[in-house]
Design an enzyme around this catalytic site. Structure first.
Site, short mmCIF file in Angstrom:
data_model
loop_
_atom_site.label_atom_id
_atom_site.label_comp_id
_atom_site.label_asym_id
_atom_site.label_seq_id
_atom_site.Cartn_x
_atom_site.Cartn_y
_atom_site.Cartn_z
N ASP A 35 -10.26 -4.70 -4.86
CA ASP A 35 -9.72 -3.67 -3.96
C ASP A 35 -10.54 -2.39 -4.16
O ASP A 35 -10.47 -1.77 -5.21
CB ASP A 35 -8.25 -3.43 -4.27
CG ASP A 35 -7.56 -2.56 -3.23
OD1 ASP A 35 -8.23 -1.72 -2.61
OD2 ASP A 35 -6.32 -2.72 -3.05
N HIS B 256 -8.24 -4.92 -0.19
CA HIS B 256 -7.03 -4.15 0.08
C HIS B 256 -6.27 -4.69 1.29
O HIS B 256 -5.06 -4.51 1.39
CB HIS B 256 -7.38 -2.68 0.32
CG HIS B 256 -6.19 -1.78 0.32
ND1 HIS B 256 -5.43 -1.54 -0.81
CD2 HIS B 256 -5.62 -1.05 1.31
CE1 HIS B 256 -4.44 -0.71 -0.51
NE2 HIS B 256 -4.54 -0.39 0.76
N SER C 262 0.83 -1.19 0.00
CA SER C 262 0.00 0.00 0.00
C SER C 262 0.88 1.26 0.00
O SER C 262 1.69 1.45 -0.90
CB SER C 262 -0.94 -0.04 1.21
OG SER C 262 -1.89 0.99 1.17
#
Length: 295
Positions: free
Chosen positions: A213, A242, A148
């Site tokens: 996601d 995610h 991320s």
């Protein structure tokens, strides 16, 4: 307008858990070894406090595997700290047979300072220096892993280190603004300009992203993979979100396959170098996560 947009992107990027989910202490008093709450001695984990260029002290943990060929430098997502990642690091070390160096960004966990884009860059640079000085880790034996927001410091360092063994981008972002708006151009006030830095990476890149996601669309990962110079087979996890890719069995299988491929690549390069004439070798030598959103 630029400063406003940049500050909005920064707020979306950093969510350190409050309070921190762990503590750092010295065993047996002021001169004892550093320890992390929740980690027993048999886990074989060394704890460091590393000073950065900005003067912050960040917490780093080195998970040693006795048979490791490579070391994974892991940059975690934006809403986690080391205390929440311990089980994952334990599993990755066991299944991949790698050392793992993990760390908390400035302002996360027990690390001092405030989280910011440039502090994450200073953080990973300082942790990499610790790996070199304390453990003698070479670029050729290092794999950078960014999850991320962690893809930001990961690609910052990867663009500067030209001999890395590999790079893993997990639910990565193209840039901070691009998570919020579908812009086509890179603005000067954007943060984590991964879309530009990926072009400077000369190492094999593995991209892992979930097709469902809803925080960072999987097209971010797809575009980063397309722009990579050395592409490794990507892993698009159908239905993956995610924050849950580690729960899918293909996640660890694909990572293990990547590690094995990097080992074979390393052996092949060593064999090729040893077969070159001495004059050629001399010539070559000298030519040198977890979520975005409002609180």
């Amino acid at each position: 307008m630029g400063n406003v947009t940049s500050s909005v992107a920064a707020r979306f990027a950093f969510f350190p858990p409050e309070p921190a989910t762990y503590e750092v202490f010295r065993e047996g008093g002021a001169e004892g070894r550093l320890c992390l709450s929740g980690l027993s001695p048999e886990r074989n984990v060394a704890v460091h406090l590393v000073e950065t260029k900005a003067g912050n002290r960040v917490v780093a943990t080195f998970w040693r595997h006795p048979l490791a060929r490579f070391t994974l430098l892991y940059s975690h997502g934006n809403a986690a700290d080391l205390g929440q990642m311990l089980d994952l690091f334990f599993e990755l070390r066991a299944h991949l047979r790698v050392n793992i160096m993990s760390y908390d960004y400035s302002g996360y966990g027990a690390s001092t300072g405030k989280p910011s884009e440039f502090n994450t860059y200073y953080d990973i640079e300082a942790v990499y220096d610790c790996l070199k000085k304390e453990y003698g880790i070479k670029q050729e034996d290092l794999i950078l892993y960014g999850q991320s927001v962690g893809s930001g410091p990961t690609l910052h360092l990867a663009a500067r280190l030209q001999k890395l063994r590999g790079v893993v981008l997990h639910s990565a972002i193209l840039s901070g603004i691009r998570v919020l708006y579908p812009v086509k151009l890179t603005f000067w006030f954007d943060i984590f300009k991964n879309i530009d830095k990926i072009r400077q990476v000369n190492s094999p890149v593995l991209v892992i992203h979930g097709t469902a996601d809803d925080i960072v669309d999987w097209t971010h990962g797809k575009r980063l993979w397309e722009l990579s110079k050395e592409k490794y087979d990507p892993l698009w996890i159908k239905g993956g979100g995610h924050c849950n890719l580690e729960t899918y069995p293909q996640y660890i299988r694909h990572l293990r396959k990547f590690i094995n491929a990097m080992e074979k690549l390393s052996v092949a390069k060593q064999t090729m170098q040893s077969s070159l004439p001495t004059s050629t070798i001399t010539e070559v030598k000298h030519n040198k996560c977890l979520r975005f959103g409002k609180r």
